[in-house]
Structure formats: C-alpha cells, structure tokens
Design a protein around this motif. Structure first.
Motif, PDB file in Angstrom:
ATOM      1  N   LYS A  80      42.093  36.128  48.489  1.00 48.93           N
ATOM      2  CA  LYS A  80      41.605  37.512  48.443  1.00 48.93           C
ATOM      3  C   LYS A  80      42.690  38.494  48.856  1.00 48.93           C
ATOM      4  O   LYS A  80      42.817  39.574  48.285  1.00 48.93           O
ATOM      5  CB  LYS A  80      40.381  37.682  49.343  1.00 48.93           C
ATOM      6  N   ARG A 110      34.655  28.608  40.509  1.00 51.48           N
ATOM      7  CA  ARG A 110      34.747  29.263  41.825  1.00 51.48           C
ATOM      8  C   ARG A 110      35.688  30.458  41.767  1.00 51.48           C
ATOM      9  O   ARG A 110      35.412  31.507  42.355  1.00 51.48           O
ATOM     10  CB  ARG A 110      35.199  28.279  42.896  1.00 51.48           C
ATOM     11  N   LEU A 163      34.817  34.442  42.362  1.00 49.42           N
ATOM     12  CA  LEU A 163      35.588  35.294  43.270  1.00 49.42           C
ATOM     13  C   LEU A 163      35.994  36.579  42.557  1.00 49.42           C
ATOM     14  O   LEU A 163      35.801  37.679  43.082  1.00 49.42           O
ATOM     15  CB  LEU A 163      36.828  34.559  43.781  1.00 49.42           C
ATOM     16  N   SER A 207      33.105  38.848  42.113  1.00 53.10           N
ATOM     17  CA  SER A 207      32.633  39.423  43.377  1.00 53.10           C
ATOM     18  C   SER A 207      33.462  40.626  43.810  1.00 53.10           C
ATOM     19  O   SER A 207      32.989  41.439  44.602  1.00 53.10           O
ATOM     20  CB  SER A 207      32.623  38.368  44.488  1.00 53.10           C
TER      21      SER A 207
END
Length: 153
Positions: free
Chosen positions: A93, A120, A124, A127
């Motif tokens: 991130k 996954r 991410l 999101s």
C-alpha cells in the motif's frame, strides 16, 4: 514501520530479482533467472524502479513506474513486488501511495494490469479506487487474462 522509498541502483538488482522470483507473479512470468535479471536491469537503467527500505536499510520491495506507459499518455504501474517475509505489513500500500503521489500531479488517470491468478491484488487495487476498465486475454502469457485497471485522480 517507517519506509524510505528511493530510486533503485545497480547494487539493488539482486534483491529485486530475488523478491520478484519469490512472488507469484515472478514464478509465472520470470521463472528464468536470466529473464528476471534482464528485466530488472532494464528498469533500473531507465531509472523507473524505486525500492522500499526500512530504518535499518533492509530491502522490502520495489515498484516499477513508467510515466507515460499507458497509451503513451498516462502513468503505468508496471511491477510491484514485496519481499516474501515483509508481505501483509502494508508495504504494498505504501508503494502504491508513492506511485499515486509522484505521478498524479501531472496526470488525471493512473493505470495498471493485474493477472487473473492474483485476486488479492485486484481486491487491494479496487479498495483504493482502481476500477476494472477491460480485460486482455493472453497478453503476457497464454491462458492468463490481465485486468486493465484505472484510477481517476
């Protein structure tokens, strides 16, 4: 964890190669050591790879940013890899945030692709505001579909 992100140098080549080859992406696309080294070397030579280090200067991962890589107009995240033992600690991130902060000043859109074998990573990206805008079957490897993702700034 404090992370410092700096431009990669030739001395970081082996750390980047090891991290890449120990990732799911690397195992599928860069299983041959020579190909991995050649690819990372290209990114370092073009000054497009940035590495993440902790306070002790331990290599944590890297990101490859191509400023006009999407349609010769928009920033493109070519590769992002976190070293295996540092995954799930928010380093990915932070590298994504670095990508966005350093490129969004001069661009209204950011692009990346994510392989269908990596749900996954896709979650991410979604999101933090990336939206799937298309899919490209067999782009880099037969039987692997890449999802083209875009974030509007």
């Amino acid at each position: 964890m404090n992370i410092n992100i700096i431009k990669a140098e030739k001395k970081h080549l082996i750390d980047c190669k090891k991290a890449l080859q120990n990732s799911q992406l690397g195992k599928i696309y860069f299983s041959e050591e020579d190909k991995a080294i050649q690819t990372i070397n290209e990114g370092i030579s073009k000054e497009e790879i940035f590495i993440a280090l902790n306070e002790e200067c331990t290599f944590l991962g890297f990101i490859w940013i191509i400023l006009n890589g999407a349609f010769h107009s928009f920033p493109y995240l070519h590769l992002i890899v976190v070293k295996e033992e540092f995954r799930n600690l928010g380093i990915g991130k932070k590298l994504l945030k670095y990508f966005e902060e350093t490129t969004s000043k001069n661009s209204s859109k950011l692009f990346l692709v994510v392989a269908d074998f990596n749900p996954r990573a896709k979650q991410l990206y979604q999101s933090i505001g990336y939206k799937e805008v298309g899919s490209i079957p067999n782009l880099y490897k037969r039987d692997v579909t890449e999802c083209l993702m875009m974030k509007e700034i």
